[in-house]
Design an enzyme around this catalytic site. Structure first.
Site, PDB file in Angstrom:
ATOM      1  N   ARG A   1      34.750  18.736  31.135  1.00 29.16           N
ATOM      2  CA  ARG A   1      35.505  19.049  32.351  1.00 29.16           C
ATOM      3  C   ARG A   1      35.052  18.186  33.523  1.00 29.16           C
ATOM      4  NH1 ARG A   1      35.469  25.151  33.581  1.00 29.16           N
ATOM      5  NH2 ARG A   1      33.415  25.035  32.647  1.00 29.16           N
TER       6      ARG A   1
ATOM      7  N   GLN B   1      39.035  28.562  45.270  1.00 25.41           N
ATOM      8  CA  GLN B   1      38.380  29.121  44.081  1.00 25.41           C
ATOM      9  C   GLN B   1      38.049  27.998  43.110  1.00 25.41           C
ATOM     10  OE1 GLN B   1      40.592  32.878  42.676  1.00 25.41           O
ATOM     11  NE2 GLN B   1      41.987  31.846  44.051  1.00 25.41           N
TER      12      GLN B   1
ATOM     13  N   ASP C   1      36.628  22.023  41.242  1.00 18.13           N
ATOM     14  CA  ASP C   1      36.786  20.565  41.350  1.00 18.13           C
ATOM     15  C   ASP C   1      36.601  20.152  42.814  1.00 18.13           C
ATOM     16  OD1 ASP C   1      39.309  20.505  42.862  1.00 18.13           O
ATOM     17  OD2 ASP C   1      40.325  21.156  41.049  1.00 18.13           O
TER      18      ASP C   1
ATOM     19  N   HIS D   1      33.466  29.627  44.320  1.00 22.84           N
ATOM     20  CA  HIS D   1      32.837  29.680  42.994  1.00 22.84           C
ATOM     21  C   HIS D   1      31.922  28.490  42.728  1.00 22.84           C
ATOM     22  CE1 HIS D   1      36.527  32.322  41.787  1.00 22.84           C
ATOM     23  NE2 HIS D   1      35.608  33.003  42.433  1.00 22.84           N
TER      24      HIS D   1
ATOM     25  N   CYS E   1      14.997  21.704  31.785  1.00 20.97           N
ATOM     26  CA  CYS E   1      14.526  21.777  33.170  1.00 20.97           C
ATOM     27  C   CYS E   1      13.166  21.093  33.293  1.00 20.97           C
ATOM     28  CB  CYS E   1      14.409  23.258  33.552  1.00 20.97           C
ATOM     29  SG  CYS E   1      13.646  23.550  35.148  1.00 20.97           S
TER      30      CYS E   1
ATOM     31  N   CYS F   1      10.429  24.166  34.068  1.00 16.79           N
ATOM     32  CA  CYS F   1      10.027  25.223  33.124  1.00 16.79           C
ATOM     33  C   CYS F   1      10.486  24.967  31.693  1.00 16.79           C
ATOM     34  CB  CYS F   1      10.562  26.576  33.608  1.00 16.79           C
ATOM     35  SG  CYS F   1      12.346  26.754  33.333  1.00 16.79           S
TER      36      CYS F   1
ATOM     37  N   THR G   1      47.331  30.510  43.150  1.00 20.04           N
ATOM     38  CA  THR G   1      46.359  31.464  42.624  1.00 20.04           C
ATOM     39  C   THR G   1      47.077  32.688  42.083  1.00 20.04           C
ATOM     40  OG1 THR G   1      44.440  32.855  43.116  1.00 20.04           O
ATOM     41  CG2 THR G   1      45.853  32.305  44.984  1.00 20.04           C
TER      42      THR G   1
ATOM     43  N   THR H   1      54.306  28.876  41.420  1.00 16.23           N
ATOM     44  CA  THR H   1      55.450  28.738  40.513  1.00 16.23           C
ATOM     45  C   THR H   1      55.927  30.109  40.019  1.00 16.23           C
ATOM     46  OG1 THR H   1      53.794  28.239  38.829  1.00 16.23           O
ATOM     47  CG2 THR H   1      55.034  26.381  39.685  1.00 16.23           C
TER      48      THR H   1
HETATM   49  P1  NAD Z   1      44.744  31.069  37.639  1.00 19.71           P
HETATM   50  O1  NAD Z   1      44.622  30.137  36.476  1.00 19.71           O
HETATM   51  O2  NAD Z   1      44.477  32.507  37.419  1.00 19.71           O
HETATM   52  O3  NAD Z   1      46.237  30.997  38.197  1.00 19.71           O
HETATM   53  C1  NAD Z   1      46.857  29.781  38.493  1.00 19.71           C
HETATM   54  C2  NAD Z   1      48.070  30.095  39.343  1.00 19.71           C
HETATM   55  O4  NAD Z   1      48.656  28.872  39.721  1.00 19.71           O
HETATM   56  C3  NAD Z   1      49.151  30.912  38.611  1.00 19.71           C
HETATM   57  O5  NAD Z   1      49.566  31.964  39.444  1.00 19.71           O
HETATM   58  C4  NAD Z   1      50.273  29.894  38.379  1.00 19.71           C
HETATM   59  O6  NAD Z   1      51.546  30.528  38.433  1.00 19.71           O
HETATM   60  C5  NAD Z   1      50.073  28.951  39.540  1.00 19.71           C
HETATM   61  N1  NAD Z   1      50.519  27.571  39.327  1.00 19.71           N
HETATM   62  C6  NAD Z   1      50.444  26.825  38.200  1.00 19.71           C
HETATM   63  N2  NAD Z   1      50.918  25.597  38.418  1.00 19.71           N
HETATM   64  C7  NAD Z   1      51.298  25.551  39.733  1.00 19.71           C
HETATM   65  C8  NAD Z   1      51.855  24.537  40.557  1.00 19.71           C
HETATM   66  N3  NAD Z   1      52.129  23.300  40.096  1.00 19.71           N
HETATM   67  N4  NAD Z   1      52.111  24.838  41.857  1.00 19.71           N
HETATM   68  C9  NAD Z   1      51.873  26.086  42.348  1.00 19.71           C
HETATM   69  N5  NAD Z   1      51.333  27.091  41.601  1.00 19.71           N
HETATM   70  C10 NAD Z   1      51.041  26.812  40.315  1.00 19.71           C
HETATM   71  O7  NAD Z   1      43.866  30.446  38.794  1.00 19.71           O
HETATM   72  P2  NAD Z   1      42.997  31.152  39.942  1.00 19.71           P
HETATM   73  O8  NAD Z   1      43.813  32.222  40.559  1.00 19.71           O
HETATM   74  O9  NAD Z   1      42.464  30.031  40.762  1.00 19.71           O
HETATM   75  O10 NAD Z   1      41.771  31.897  39.254  1.00 19.71           O
HETATM   76  C11 NAD Z   1      41.153  31.526  38.051  1.00 19.71           C
HETATM   77  C12 NAD Z   1      39.762  30.918  38.100  1.00 19.71           C
HETATM   78  O11 NAD Z   1      39.950  29.668  37.488  1.00 19.71           O
HETATM   79  C13 NAD Z   1      39.081  30.632  39.394  1.00 19.71           C
HETATM   80  O12 NAD Z   1      37.854  31.269  39.376  1.00 19.71           O
HETATM   81  C14 NAD Z   1      38.808  29.104  39.373  1.00 19.71           C
HETATM   82  O13 NAD Z   1      37.461  28.824  39.710  1.00 19.71           O
HETATM   83  C15 NAD Z   1      38.987  28.729  37.940  1.00 19.71           C
HETATM   84  N6  NAD Z   1      39.547  27.414  37.627  1.00 19.71           N
HETATM   85  C16 NAD Z   1      39.386  26.360  38.467  1.00 19.71           C
HETATM   86  C17 NAD Z   1      39.949  25.136  38.141  1.00 19.71           C
HETATM   87  C18 NAD Z   1      39.738  23.968  39.064  1.00 19.71           C
HETATM   88  O14 NAD Z   1      38.687  23.867  39.717  1.00 19.71           O
HETATM   89  N7  NAD Z   1      40.722  23.073  39.199  1.00 19.71           N
HETATM   90  C19 NAD Z   1      40.702  24.986  36.977  1.00 19.71           C
HETATM   91  C20 NAD Z   1      40.834  26.097  36.142  1.00 19.71           C
HETATM   92  C21 NAD Z   1      40.267  27.285  36.478  1.00 19.71           C
END
Ligand code: NAD
Length: 255
Positions: free
Chosen positions: A70, A101, A104, A119, A153, A156, A194, A220
């Site tokens: 990742r 959240q 990246d 996070h 590490c 430790c 989200t 979406t």
């Molecule tokens: P989630 O995966 O639960 O939900 C993603 C949301 O984004 C959904 O509601 C979906 O309908 C919407 N979506 C998808 N494509 C879209 C687009 N092109 N435009 C607008 N909306 C779109 O994500 P979350 O709510 O952030 O929570 C899940 C956890 O996943 C978090 O803790 C996060 O840290 C982690 N996560 C982070 C990454 C990253 O850093 N890019 C990637 C995957 C998961």
């Protein structure tokens, strides 16, 4: 469903705007959300099960391999038009704060300077045993599902683990407090990509609504909470934010 015009009006009238982003904003940069399928050796696994201390204890090589893959994937990804649009949002001559959240760094690479990572970040690592932060030189991962032994590490000899927050863990000190304070004091919370299921982050739109703010959702799917002062914009983050966040719109010179 709300109209772009209503959302523009809310943004124009707001003295303070705060953004809240989730995995959906980075989906169009090619970074899958956890709700997209897992592939390779990870197929059939759920991120919710792999992002845990229990999973690391049971199979550290699998979790470390996934983590390195990742990191590499994110390093190769580019910020998209949605990240860039948010970085251009200015209020009272200051950039608007972003609570994310995401682990990246695409908001920062798009130019945003005030980003709260609820996070933590994918670029950090620490010791699984003594929790001290550690520096890692990532090895290239050629195939998805590669098993990689985590480095040790220097203090430790414990195994190193990803430094970001796993399911069931506390958020980094101070970040939750800052996030709550920001949403309680904003006029508009712009919440993008989200699903609103991962707690405690998921409660931020509700906290903003209770404090009297308007919440604009960009997703979406319909993720609204059925409150009066919510505006639900359904569509891709890149398409909606480029129309919503242009300097002309914010300055009130575009319809
Ligand atoms: P989630 O995966 O639960 O939900 C993603 C949301 O984004 C959904 O509601 C979906 O309908 C919407 N979506 C998808 N494509 C879209 C687009 N092109 N435009 C607008 N909306 C779109 O994500 P979350 O709510 O952030 O929570 C899940 C956890 O996943 C978090 O803790 C996060 O840290 C982690 N996560 C982070 C990454 C990253 O850093 N890019 C990637 C995957 C998961």
């Amino acid at each position: 469903m709300a109209t772009l015009g209503q959302a523009r009006e809310a943004l124009r009238n707001a003295k303070t705007i705060v953004c809240f982003s989730g995995a959906g904003i980075s989906a169009e940069s090619g970074i899958p959300t956890y709700r997209d399928g897992m592939t390779g050796l990870w197929a059939g696994q759920s991120a919710q099960q792999m992002e845990t201390a229990k999973a690391f204890r049971q199979n550290p090589q699998l979790i470390w391999g996934w983590y390195l893959w990742r990191r590499q994937h994110v390093a190769r990804a580019q910020p998209n038009a949605a990240h860039r649009s948010l970085s251009q949002l200015i209020r009272r001559e200051r950039p608007i704060p972003i609570i994310t959240q995401n682990i990246d760094d695409l908001h920062e690479r798009a130019g945003s300077v005030d980003v709260v990572h609820l996070h933590g970040c994918l670029s950090s690592s620490k010791c699984f045993a003594c929790h001290r932060p550690a520096r890692v030189t990532p090895v290239p991962i050629q195939e998805e599902g590669a098993l990689v032994e985590p480095p040790r590490c220097v203090h430790c000899n414990g195994r190193l683990r990803p430094g970001h927050v796993w399911y069931g863990e506390e958020l980094p000190a101070g970040t939750w407090k800052s996030a709550v304070s920001l949403v309680k004091n904003c006029d508009v919370l712009l919440s993008i990509g989200t699903s609103g299921v991962v707690t405690p982050a998921a409660s931020l739109p509700g906290i903003a609504l209770s404090a009297g703010a308007t919440v604009i959702h960009v997703n979406t799917a319909d993720v609204s909470l059925d409150a009066a002062n919510e505006l639900m914009l359904i569509g891709k983050a890149t398409e909606i934010l480029t129309q919503l966040c242009s300097p002309l719109v914010i300055a009130g010179r575009a319809q």
